[in-house]
Motif scaffolding. Structure first.
Motif, mmCIF file in Angstrom:
data_model
loop_
_atom_site.group_PDB
_atom_site.id
_atom_site.type_symbol
_atom_site.label_atom_id
_atom_site.label_comp_id
_atom_site.label_asym_id
_atom_site.label_seq_id
_atom_site.Cartn_x
_atom_site.Cartn_y
_atom_site.Cartn_z
ATOM 1 N N ALA A 11 -73.709 63.585 82.953
ATOM 2 C CA ALA A 11 -73.877 63.940 83.965
ATOM 3 C C ALA A 11 -72.656 62.870 84.415
ATOM 4 O O ALA A 11 -73.231 61.246 84.381
ATOM 5 N N PHE A 12 -72.129 63.027 86.089
ATOM 6 C CA PHE A 12 -71.395 62.146 86.688
ATOM 7 C C PHE A 12 -72.145 61.725 88.259
ATOM 8 O O PHE A 12 -72.481 63.200 88.945
ATOM 9 N N THR A 13 -72.259 60.238 88.639
ATOM 10 C CA THR A 13 -71.880 60.416 90.473
ATOM 11 C C THR A 13 -71.184 60.562 91.519
ATOM 12 O O THR A 13 -70.462 59.842 90.305
ATOM 13 N N ASP A 14 -71.418 60.679 92.650
ATOM 14 C CA ASP A 14 -70.618 60.427 93.255
ATOM 15 C C ASP A 14 -71.378 59.091 94.226
ATOM 16 O O ASP A 14 -72.127 58.680 93.451
ATOM 17 N N ARG A 15 -71.112 59.409 95.813
ATOM 18 C CA ARG A 15 -71.408 57.851 96.167
ATOM 19 C C ARG A 15 -72.746 58.534 97.125
ATOM 20 O O ARG A 15 -72.921 57.692 98.000
ATOM 21 N N TRP A 16 -73.105 59.450 97.112
ATOM 22 C CA TRP A 16 -74.200 60.837 98.190
ATOM 23 C C TRP A 16 -75.249 60.682 97.790
ATOM 24 O O TRP A 16 -75.528 60.649 96.252
ATOM 25 N N ALA A 97 -75.962 55.405 79.898
ATOM 26 C CA ALA A 97 -75.738 54.666 81.099
ATOM 27 C C ALA A 97 -74.341 53.851 81.375
ATOM 28 O O ALA A 97 -74.812 53.029 80.093
ATOM 29 N N VAL A 98 -73.161 54.749 81.873
ATOM 30 C CA VAL A 98 -72.151 53.385 82.316
ATOM 31 C C VAL A 98 -72.234 53.807 83.422
ATOM 32 O O VAL A 98 -71.874 55.065 84.551
ATOM 33 N N LEU A 99 -71.860 52.506 83.546
ATOM 34 C CA LEU A 99 -71.467 52.257 85.391
ATOM 35 C C LEU A 99 -69.830 52.064 85.609
ATOM 36 O O LEU A 99 -68.909 51.001 84.792
ATOM 37 N N ARG A 151 -66.518 63.865 77.376
ATOM 38 C CA ARG A 151 -66.019 64.238 78.754
ATOM 39 C C ARG A 151 -65.726 62.951 79.527
ATOM 40 O O ARG A 151 -66.451 61.740 79.423
ATOM 41 N N THR A 152 -64.764 62.822 80.364
ATOM 42 C CA THR A 152 -64.717 61.794 81.276
ATOM 43 C C THR A 152 -64.590 61.442 82.314
ATOM 44 O O THR A 152 -63.972 62.523 82.488
ATOM 45 N N GLY A 153 -65.081 61.075 83.255
ATOM 46 C CA GLY A 153 -65.661 61.136 84.597
ATOM 47 C C GLY A 153 -64.803 60.581 85.970
ATOM 48 O O GLY A 153 -63.834 60.088 84.976
ATOM 49 N N PRO A 154 -65.302 60.854 86.844
ATOM 50 C CA PRO A 154 -63.918 59.928 87.712
ATOM 51 C C PRO A 154 -63.773 58.931 88.009
ATOM 52 O O PRO A 154 -64.443 58.042 87.602
ATOM 53 N N LEU A 232 -70.442 54.059 90.206
ATOM 54 C CA LEU A 232 -70.546 55.659 89.948
ATOM 55 C C LEU A 232 -71.263 54.986 88.731
ATOM 56 O O LEU A 232 -71.392 53.672 87.571
ATOM 57 N N ALA A 233 -72.645 56.036 87.942
ATOM 58 C CA ALA A 233 -72.738 56.433 87.063
ATOM 59 C C ALA A 233 -72.116 57.282 85.941
ATOM 60 O O ALA A 233 -72.395 58.152 86.910
ATOM 61 N N GLY A 234 -72.295 57.178 85.046
ATOM 62 C CA GLY A 234 -72.232 58.284 83.929
ATOM 63 C C GLY A 234 -73.307 58.828 82.560
ATOM 64 O O GLY A 234 -74.183 57.225 82.612
ATOM 65 N N TYR A 235 -74.064 59.963 82.714
ATOM 66 C CA TYR A 235 -75.353 59.583 82.201
ATOM 67 C C TYR A 235 -74.989 60.720 80.707
ATOM 68 O O TYR A 235 -74.791 61.742 81.035
ATOM 69 N N VAL A 236 -75.522 60.462 79.526
ATOM 70 C CA VAL A 236 -75.306 61.210 78.981
ATOM 71 C C VAL A 236 -76.972 60.709 77.858
ATOM 72 O O VAL A 236 -76.957 60.313 77.468
ATOM 73 N N TRP A 237 -76.918 62.831 76.993
ATOM 74 C CA TRP A 237 -78.232 62.809 76.722
ATOM 75 C C TRP A 237 -78.403 63.623 75.809
ATOM 76 O O TRP A 237 -77.860 64.718 76.166
ATOM 77 N N LEU A 238 -79.596 63.641 75.045
ATOM 78 C CA LEU A 238 -79.753 65.093 74.479
ATOM 79 C C LEU A 238 -80.594 65.736 74.443
ATOM 80 O O LEU A 238 -81.701 64.629 73.853
ATOM 81 N N ASP A 239 -81.514 66.867 74.298
ATOM 82 C CA ASP A 239 -82.956 67.062 74.112
ATOM 83 C C ASP A 239 -83.101 66.778 72.899
ATOM 84 O O ASP A 239 -82.860 67.141 71.888
#
Length: 239
Positions: A11-16, A97-99, A151-154, A232-239
């Motif tokens: 998952a990657f976030t935007d600013r909203w 998480a990465v900022l 996956r690389t984000g914005p 912004l942040a990117g998140y990765v996790w495994l069930d």
């Protein structure tokens, strides 16, 4: 009998969608940029809830534009948050998480080996090899590059990341794929292109890249564009 592959989440976030006010409006997730700490906590909690995560089970790092990796098996708790630019875990349900605000957020996972990583790849980190370091740490824990999903984000694109000619030459000497030209014809760096070239050499074939340039997008934070801004942040996790 081998365990079934785990489901991977990126998952990657935007600013909203957050509560921060200008110049951090709205969904600033960075805790070291001058924003109200209560707003950052609310933004992190709300984002975790939207992803179905427990905020207490999201692990952050103190990013320093280096190439060190921390292997984690749970939240930091009372321990100091380490100065690293990559996190690796084998713990299902633990989100990494990465900022970023122009740097390239890199999320990696091998669902068969149940290994995930979140990487902060800025210009310096990409040159120093933070992404290969994270992949190597994953391999040491059973990951196979042929299975790793990347996956690389914005991030700021090569058309917008202007640098002096000497800097471009120095970086391109280490990672040729990172050499670029701005849309106005001056020397530039494409960090995301450099990251994907490194992943390709490591044998990571399952790769996807966001089409969003943070400097060009009003929906994303950009340090190069605004200087004082959120993260912004990117998140990765495994069930």
């Amino acid at each position: 009998m081998a365990a079934a592959p785990r489901r991977t989440h990126f998952a990657f976030t935007d600013r909203w969608g957050g509560v921060s006010t200008a110049p951090y409006a709205e969904l600033n997730l960075g805790g070291a940029v001058g924003d109200d700490p209560d707003a950052v906590r609310a933004n992190r909690a709300g984002t975790a809830a939207r992803f179905g995560l427990d905020p207490a089970r999201v692990v952050w790092m103190n990013q320093v534009h280096g190439c060190d990796v921390a292997v984690v098996d749970g939240p930091w708790g009372d321990r100091p948050v380490p100065e690293v630019d990559a996190l690796v875990t084998t713990c299902p349900g633990l989100a990494l998480a990465v900022l970023v605000a122009d740097c390239t957020p890199v999320l990696l996972a091998d669902p068969v080996a149940s290994v995930a990583a979140a990487v902060h790849a800025g210009r310096a980190g990409m040159v120093a090899g933070v992404v290969p370091a994270a992949v190597h740490a994953m391999v040491e824990r059973g990951a196979d590059p042929a299975r790793i999903q990347a996956r690389t984000g914005p991030a700021i694109c090569g058309r917008c990341y202007e640098v002096p000619e000497a800097m471009r030459a120095e970086i391109a000497a280490v990672e040729p794929a990172a050499g670029a030209v701005t849309s106005w014809g001056t020397p530039a760096i494409d960090v995301t292109a450099g990251v994907h070239a490194q992943l390709e050499r490591l044998g990571v074939r399952d790769r996807q890249q966001s089409a969003v340039c943070t400097r060009e997008s009003d929906d994303h934070f950009s340090y190069r564009r605004d200087r004082t801004t959120g993260r912004l942040a990117g998140y990765v996790w495994l069930d």
